[in-house]
Design an enzyme around this catalytic site. Structure first.
Site, short mmCIF file in Angstrom:
data_model
loop_
_atom_site.label_atom_id
_atom_site.label_comp_id
_atom_site.label_asym_id
_atom_site.label_seq_id
_atom_site.Cartn_x
_atom_site.Cartn_y
_atom_site.Cartn_z
N ASP A 9 -7.24 -1.19 -4.44
CA ASP A 9 -8.35 -0.81 -3.56
C ASP A 9 -9.24 0.24 -4.22
O ASP A 9 -10.47 0.19 -4.13
CB ASP A 9 -7.82 -0.28 -2.22
CG ASP A 9 -6.96 -1.28 -1.48
OD1 ASP A 9 -7.23 -2.49 -1.58
OD2 ASP A 9 -6.01 -0.85 -0.81
N ASP B 259 0.85 -1.19 0.00
CA ASP B 259 0.00 0.00 0.00
C ASP B 259 0.89 1.24 0.00
O ASP B 259 2.00 1.21 0.53
CB ASP B 259 -0.90 0.02 1.24
CG ASP B 259 -2.02 -1.01 1.18
OD1 ASP B 259 -2.44 -1.38 0.08
OD2 ASP B 259 -2.47 -1.44 2.25
#
EC number: 3.4.23.36
Length: 155
Positions: free
Chosen positions: A133, A117
């Site tokens: 995401d 991330d």
């Protein structure tokens, strides 16, 4: 071969490539996990973190079953787009984005045991996330839009 539901395949492939390239750049650009680069200081940063859970670190440490869920969802969506009915444009976009996100994070889970991330919105103290995401959320929005009544085209 992939003429049916063409937008599904286009969105899925482009989304998957963008997701994997941005994660690769993140890993190559930062020396260690936790390093950050402010784009707009205090508002938006690129921050290298790893996530062994799902969105927002839910189910932290659940990589074992999450990787199989990602694979199952990805294969199911591909089978649906290939063998299923012709989808309208919004449905194609929706499922294509969801596939890009599920497959992108699934690749990370299978290869590394975690998801990379890097998108860090600090102004609202939001969990760090990645393009996969984002794509899943865009897909859900497109799916919702696809449920609205649309005017049919006049020939």
């Amino acid at each position: 071969m992939f003429k049916k539901n063409r937008w599904f395949w286009i969105v899925a492939v482009i989304g998957l490539i963008l997701d994997q390239v941005t994660k690769y750049i993140t890993v190559q650009s930062f020396e260690q996990i936790g390093d950050t680069f402010p784009i707009i200081p205090g508002v938006f940063h690129f921050t290298y973190v790893i996530n062994t859970g799902a969105a927002f670190s839910a189910f932290r440490g659940g990589v074992g079953w999450l990787k199989w869920l990602s694979l199952l969802v990805s294969l199911g969506l591909m089978a649906f787009a290939y063998f299923g009915p012709h989808l309208n444009r919004w449905e194609q976009l929706a499922y294509g984005f969801i596939l890009a996100g599920a497959f992108g994070n699934g690749i990370d889970r299978f290869l590394f045991g975690y998801v990379v991330d890097f998108l860090d919105f600090r102004l609202i103290n939001f969990p760090v996330f990645n393009l996969a995401d984002v794509f899943i959320n865009i897909g859900i929005i497109c799916l919702l839009i696809s449920t609205f009544p649309h005017k049919s085209r006049v020939p």
